[in-house]
Write a protein that holds these residues in place. Structure first.
Motif, PDB file in Angstrom:
ATOM      1  N   TRP A 134       0.847  -1.199   0.000  1.00 22.37           N
ATOM      2  CA  TRP A 134       0.000   0.000   0.000  1.00 22.37           C
ATOM      3  C   TRP A 134       0.880   1.246   0.000  1.00 22.37           C
ATOM      4  CZ3 TRP A 134      -5.231   0.077  -0.385  1.00 22.37           C
ATOM      5  CH2 TRP A 134      -5.851   1.302  -0.235  1.00 22.37           C
ATOM      6  N   ASP A 135       0.620   2.135  -0.939  1.00 21.48           N
ATOM      7  CA  ASP A 135       1.363   3.390  -1.045  1.00 21.48           C
ATOM      8  C   ASP A 135       0.384   4.531  -0.774  1.00 21.48           C
ATOM      9  OD1 ASP A 135       3.124   5.412  -1.535  1.00 21.48           O
ATOM     10  OD2 ASP A 135       3.269   5.082  -3.701  1.00 21.48           O
ATOM     11  N   ASP A 136       0.619   5.258   0.309  1.00 19.45           N
ATOM     12  CA  ASP A 136      -0.296   6.329   0.687  1.00 19.45           C
ATOM     13  C   ASP A 136      -0.376   7.420  -0.384  1.00 19.45           C
ATOM     14  OD1 ASP A 136      -1.076   5.190   3.070  1.00 19.45           O
ATOM     15  OD2 ASP A 136       0.492   6.184   4.243  1.00 19.45           O
ATOM     16  N   ASP A 137       0.725   7.677  -1.078  1.00 19.05           N
ATOM     17  CA  ASP A 137       0.716   8.719  -2.108  1.00 19.05           C
ATOM     18  C   ASP A 137      -0.149   8.310  -3.299  1.00 19.05           C
ATOM     19  OD1 ASP A 137       2.382  10.300  -0.586  1.00 19.05           O
ATOM     20  OD2 ASP A 137       4.210   9.473  -1.480  1.00 19.05           O
ATOM     21  N   GLU A 138      -0.053   7.046  -3.720  1.00 15.42           N
ATOM     22  CA  GLU A 138      -0.815   6.574  -4.873  1.00 15.42           C
ATOM     23  C   GLU A 138      -2.236   6.141  -4.494  1.00 15.42           C
ATOM     24  OE1 GLU A 138       0.874   3.598  -7.370  1.00 15.42           O
ATOM     25  OE2 GLU A 138       2.838   4.539  -7.379  1.00 15.42           O
ATOM     26  N   ASP A 139      -2.331   5.375  -3.414  1.00 15.07           N
ATOM     27  CA  ASP A 139      -3.607   4.753  -3.061  1.00 15.07           C
ATOM     28  C   ASP A 139      -4.441   5.579  -2.086  1.00 15.07           C
ATOM     29  OD1 ASP A 139      -2.808   2.543  -4.605  1.00 15.07           O
ATOM     30  OD2 ASP A 139      -1.720   1.707  -2.905  1.00 15.07           O
ATOM     31  N   GLY A 140      -3.878   6.585  -1.477  1.00 19.83           N
ATOM     32  CA  GLY A 140      -4.598   7.375  -0.479  1.00 19.83           C
ATOM     33  C   GLY A 140      -4.457   6.756   0.902  1.00 19.83           C
ATOM     34  N   ASP A 141      -5.069   7.382   1.863  1.00 26.34           N
ATOM     35  CA  ASP A 141      -4.992   6.857   3.223  1.00 26.34           C
ATOM     36  C   ASP A 141      -5.691   5.502   3.294  1.00 26.34           C
ATOM     37  OD1 ASP A 141      -3.636   9.073   4.118  1.00 26.34           O
ATOM     38  OD2 ASP A 141      -5.455  10.136   4.714  1.00 26.34           O
ATOM     39  N   TRP A 142      -5.061   4.567   4.009  1.00 25.82           N
ATOM     40  CA  TRP A 142      -5.642   3.235   4.157  1.00 25.82           C
ATOM     41  C   TRP A 142      -6.653   3.246   5.287  1.00 25.82           C
ATOM     42  CZ3 TRP A 142      -5.655  -0.608   8.001  1.00 25.82           C
ATOM     43  CH2 TRP A 142      -6.127  -1.857   7.577  1.00 25.82           C
ATOM     44  N   GLU A 143      -7.820   2.672   5.008  1.00 25.11           N
ATOM     45  CA  GLU A 143      -8.847   2.532   6.020  1.00 25.11           C
ATOM     46  C   GLU A 143      -9.168   1.044   6.148  1.00 25.11           C
ATOM     47  OE1 GLU A 143     -12.185   4.895   4.993  1.00 25.11           O
ATOM     48  OE2 GLU A 143     -11.036   6.748   4.901  1.00 25.11           O
ATOM     49  N   PRO A 144      -9.209   0.536   7.366  1.00 26.44           N
ATOM     50  CA  PRO A 144      -9.509  -0.887   7.535  1.00 26.44           C
ATOM     51  C   PRO A 144     -10.959  -1.185   7.132  1.00 26.44           C
ATOM     52  CG  PRO A 144      -9.424   0.209   9.660  1.00 26.44           C
ATOM     53  CD  PRO A 144      -8.983   1.203   8.644  1.00 26.44           C
ATOM     54  N   PRO A 145     -11.234  -2.405   6.715  1.00 24.93           N
ATOM     55  CA  PRO A 145     -12.613  -2.748   6.340  1.00 24.93           C
ATOM     56  C   PRO A 145     -13.526  -2.704   7.567  1.00 24.93           C
ATOM     57  CG  PRO A 145     -11.215  -4.701   6.317  1.00 24.93           C
ATOM     58  CD  PRO A 145     -10.319  -3.529   6.548  1.00 24.93           C
ATOM     59  N   MET A 146     -14.775  -2.431   7.327  1.00 24.08           N
ATOM     60  CA  MET A 146     -15.748  -2.347   8.412  1.00 24.08           C
ATOM     61  C   MET A 146     -16.442  -3.698   8.590  1.00 24.08           C
ATOM     62  SD  MET A 146     -15.287   0.736   9.300  1.00 24.08           S
ATOM     63  CE  MET A 146     -16.623   1.414  10.242  1.00 24.08           C
ATOM     64  N   ILE A 147     -16.683  -4.073   9.845  1.00 22.83           N
ATOM     65  CA  ILE A 147     -17.393  -5.311  10.160  1.00 22.83           C
ATOM     66  C   ILE A 147     -18.579  -4.967  11.063  1.00 22.83           C
ATOM     67  CG2 ILE A 147     -15.365  -6.799   9.921  1.00 22.83           C
ATOM     68  CD1 ILE A 147     -15.177  -6.809  13.002  1.00 22.83           C
ATOM     69  N   ASP A 148     -19.527  -5.901  11.173  1.00 24.33           N
ATOM     70  CA  ASP A 148     -20.678  -5.678  12.044  1.00 24.33           C
ATOM     71  C   ASP A 148     -20.212  -5.579  13.494  1.00 24.33           C
ATOM     72  OD1 ASP A 148     -22.424  -5.769   9.922  1.00 24.33           O
ATOM     73  OD2 ASP A 148     -22.828  -7.910  10.136  1.00 24.33           O
ATOM     74  N   ASN A 149     -20.808  -4.656  14.212  1.00 21.99           N
ATOM     75  CA  ASN A 149     -20.462  -4.439  15.612  1.00 21.99           C
ATOM     76  C   ASN A 149     -21.235  -5.437  16.476  1.00 21.99           C
ATOM     77  OD1 ASN A 149     -19.879  -3.493  18.153  1.00 21.99           O
ATOM     78  ND2 ASN A 149     -20.430  -1.383  17.736  1.00 21.99           N
ATOM     79  N   PRO A 150     -20.531  -6.292  17.238  1.00 21.15           N
ATOM     80  CA  PRO A 150     -21.255  -7.271  18.061  1.00 21.15           C
ATOM     81  C   PRO A 150     -22.051  -6.632  19.195  1.00 21.15           C
ATOM     82  CG  PRO A 150     -18.894  -7.386  18.488  1.00 21.15           C
ATOM     83  CD  PRO A 150     -19.092  -6.436  17.345  1.00 21.15           C
ATOM     84  N   GLU A 151     -21.727  -5.395  19.579  1.00 20.88           N
ATOM     85  CA  GLU A 151     -22.446  -4.720  20.656  1.00 20.88           C
ATOM     86  C   GLU A 151     -23.714  -4.023  20.162  1.00 20.88           C
ATOM     87  OE1 GLU A 151     -19.798  -2.072  22.641  1.00 20.88           O
ATOM     88  OE2 GLU A 151     -18.352  -3.642  23.099  1.00 20.88           O
TER      89      GLU A 151
END
Length: 64
Positions: free
Chosen positions: A20-37
């Motif tokens: 992952w290259d922040d300059d080319e790909d932008g800021d990395w954001e982790p995938p979202m999952i369902d919140n168990p709470e």
């Protein structure tokens, strides 16, 4: 409170890919999952009222 619990959260086990290259790909954001709470939208509980006689209507009386 209950309203502050989001339906999804960032996956804590996800990691930024090595290529992952922040300059080319932008800021990395982790995938979202369902919140168990999260238990769904809050709804007020209702109880039966044994004294309920239906919708109120004004009684019609003769006009003097």
């Amino acid at each position: 409170g209950y309203d502050d619990v989001p339906p999804t959260v960032a996956d804590p086990e996800a990691s930024k890919p090595e290529d992952w290259d922040d300059d080319e790909d932008g800021d990395w954001e982790p995938p979202m999952i369902d919140n168990p709470e999260y238990k769904g939208a809050w709804e007020q509980k209702t109880i039966d009222n044994p004294a309920y006689k239906g919708a109120w209507a004004a009684p019609e009386i003769p006009n003097p």
